[in-house]
Design a protein around this motif. Structure first.
Motif, mmCIF file in Angstrom:
data_model
loop_
_atom_site.group_PDB
_atom_site.id
_atom_site.type_symbol
_atom_site.label_atom_id
_atom_site.label_comp_id
_atom_site.label_asym_id
_atom_site.label_seq_id
_atom_site.Cartn_x
_atom_site.Cartn_y
_atom_site.Cartn_z
ATOM 1 N N ALA A 92 30.245 63.898 -22.844
ATOM 2 C CA ALA A 92 31.389 64.556 -22.204
ATOM 3 C C ALA A 92 32.683 63.937 -22.712
ATOM 4 N N HIS A 93 33.794 64.527 -22.294
ATOM 5 C CA HIS A 93 35.097 63.933 -22.614
ATOM 6 C C HIS A 93 36.038 64.109 -21.438
ATOM 7 N N ASP A 124 37.621 73.066 -19.474
ATOM 8 C CA ASP A 124 37.390 72.167 -20.610
ATOM 9 C C ASP A 124 38.048 70.826 -20.358
ATOM 10 N N MET A 125 37.330 69.855 -19.676
ATOM 11 C CA MET A 125 36.005 70.064 -19.141
ATOM 12 C C MET A 125 35.783 69.261 -17.853
ATOM 13 N N SER A 128 32.843 70.001 -15.585
ATOM 14 C CA SER A 128 31.572 69.430 -16.024
ATOM 15 C C SER A 128 31.359 68.037 -15.442
ATOM 16 N N GLU A 158 38.204 63.436 -27.603
ATOM 17 C CA GLU A 158 37.443 64.535 -28.205
ATOM 18 C C GLU A 158 38.340 65.640 -28.714
ATOM 19 N N GLU A 159 39.411 65.924 -27.992
ATOM 20 C CA GLU A 159 40.275 67.040 -28.363
ATOM 21 C C GLU A 159 41.057 66.779 -29.653
ATOM 22 N N GLY A 181 24.989 68.266 -23.934
ATOM 23 C CA GLY A 181 26.438 68.325 -24.055
ATOM 24 C C GLY A 181 27.023 69.083 -22.885
ATOM 25 N N GLU A 183 30.110 70.327 -22.657
ATOM 26 C CA GLU A 183 31.229 71.202 -22.993
ATOM 27 C C GLU A 183 31.068 72.553 -22.273
ATOM 28 N N ARG A 195 26.529 74.422 -33.896
ATOM 29 C CA ARG A 195 27.993 74.384 -33.988
ATOM 30 C C ARG A 195 28.406 74.301 -35.454
ATOM 31 N N GLY A 339 32.278 69.843 -31.742
ATOM 32 C CA GLY A 339 32.371 68.893 -30.641
ATOM 33 C C GLY A 339 31.541 67.665 -30.960
ATOM 34 N N ASP A 353 24.195 72.083 -25.947
ATOM 35 C CA ASP A 353 25.553 71.901 -25.422
ATOM 36 C C ASP A 353 25.924 73.121 -24.575
#
Length: 388
Positions: A92-93, A124-125, A128, A158-159, A181, A183, A195, A339, A353
């Motif tokens: 995650a982020h 996002d996110m 989560s 992450e972004e 994942g 996301e 991806r 990601g 993910d």
């Protein structure tokens, strides 16, 4: 062990506290590379996870501390348990693309339908992260526990391509049996089983300056060289399957009457297969000068490998079957974006993910997500962790 239907029924009773927690996390803004805000958010997230986690770490990074949470579960399965050893990794982020102050202008809001929430980062996110907190709480409340050890890595960059966080993902992916994942899903709530890879490369050119009218032949235009290089790279990308190239920025030169002695461009690359990735990166990172006295240099700014889609992904099949016991549909698809799971998927670790709540509008003014979907995803995650 709790029945999956029991976990789902219990999850659906947590609508109000989930909304409160979701709003709290959205209100604590986390622009990438904002170490101070990241620290505040990390403490808040750690406080929520501490109710169930056995250990929480805060590995430092250039943009502030990341977070890694550990759950011991029922222990490492033995051969007699019918499953190979290893842990489950959740990826995650915490960072969002929105600048500080966005939450004040566009605060967390529940729509009149009682299900749709809006606000920067709801989809996002941060939803989560709430789902994982709830999933672990559901297991604790039903006297259950994850079957095998669980680790959750929450990176704060992450972004912007996880320039530092990717090392944590790689470290904790070692020995993992499965990677989930968190996301946002694809449209319709579909999970991601592939991806496209992405990379950013800075191409720099050094030329020779000269008077553009009197001594043009003595100079070497860095801008002309850069234009020719970019044209050649576009042709290469067009010749490769599933490749895309975007020139994001171009700078160079000083004035119209001076032959430019410097120029550079930041180039974005996308590719769907390892073969295309290798060919495209070679073309961008190993250019040949068109002009004898032009000097070229390249620097890879970020890189995520291609994770090729496998329709027979066994981990996805397990999740789809489990969702079926909850009367939930779980479509599958491949994402055009990259990601942190690009890394684990490319390494061959079973990876899925898109387990965040359904919604749409990531990175935009209309970003929104579904409360009912969050509650369902939390139950699905809990059911998977206790049985796999």
């Amino acid at each position: 062990m709790a029945e999956p239907t029991e976990l789902l029924a219990l999850s659906r009773t947590f609508g109000d506290p989930v909304l409160e927690r979701w709003e709290r996390l959205v209100s604590l803004e986390t622009p990438s590379a904002d170490a101070d805000r990241t620290a505040v958010f990390g403490r808040e997230l750690a406080a929520g996870l501490a109710a169930t986690a056995d250990r929480i770490e805060h590995p430092p990074g250039p943009g502030g501390d990341h977070l890694v949470a550990h759950w011991n579960g029922r222990g490492t399965p033995s051969p007699d348990d019918g499953a190979p050893p290893g842990h489950t990794l959740l990826v995650a982020h915490s960072d969002t693309v929105f600048p500080a102050g966005t939450a004040a202008r566009r605060p967390f809001t529940l729509a009149e339908d009682g299900d749709t929430v809006t606000g920067p980062g709801v989809f996002d996110m941060k939803g989560s992260l709430v789902a994982v907190e709830l999933a672990m709480d559901l297991l604790a409340r039903t006297g259950a526990a994850p079957r095998r050890p669980v680790r959750m890595v929450v990176v704060n960059d992450e972004e912007i391509g996880s320039p530092d966080g990717s090392r944590l993902v790689a470290r904790h992916a070692e020995g993992a049996r499965a990677v989930l994942g968190l996301e946002p899903p694809l449209p319709g709530g579909a999970l991601k089983i592939g991806r496209r890879g992405v990379a950013r490369v800075l191409l720099s050119v050094r030329g020779v300056s000269a008077h553009a009218g009197l001594d043009a032949a003595l100079g070497v235009s860095a801008i002309d060289e850069l234009v020719d290089q970019l044209a050649a790279l576009r042709a290469t990308a067009a010749s490769l399957p599933d490749a895309a190239l975007n020139v994001g920025t171009v700078t160079g030169g000083t004035r119209a009457n001076v032959v430019a002695d410097h120029a550079e461009a930041e180039i974005g690359l996308r590719y769907a297969t390892p073969e295309t990735e290798q060919a495209l990166l070679k073309a961008v990172l190993e250019p040949t000068p068109v002009r004898q006295r032009a000097h070229l240099s390249t620097r890879r700014l970020s890189h995520r490998p291609a994770w090729a889609m496998d329709p027979g992904n066994p981990l996805a099949a397990e999740l789809v079957a489990l969702a079926g016991t909850l009367d939930l549909e779980l479509p599958l698809g491949s994402s055009g974006g990259a990601g942190d799971t690009n890394l684990t998927g490319a390494l061959g670790i079973p990876t899925v993910d898109g387990l965040g709540p359904a919604g749409a509008g990531a990175h935009g003014e209309d970003e929104h997500a579904s409360l009912s979907s969050l509650l369902e995803r939390a139950a699905l995650i809990a059911a998977f962790l206790q049985s796999h």
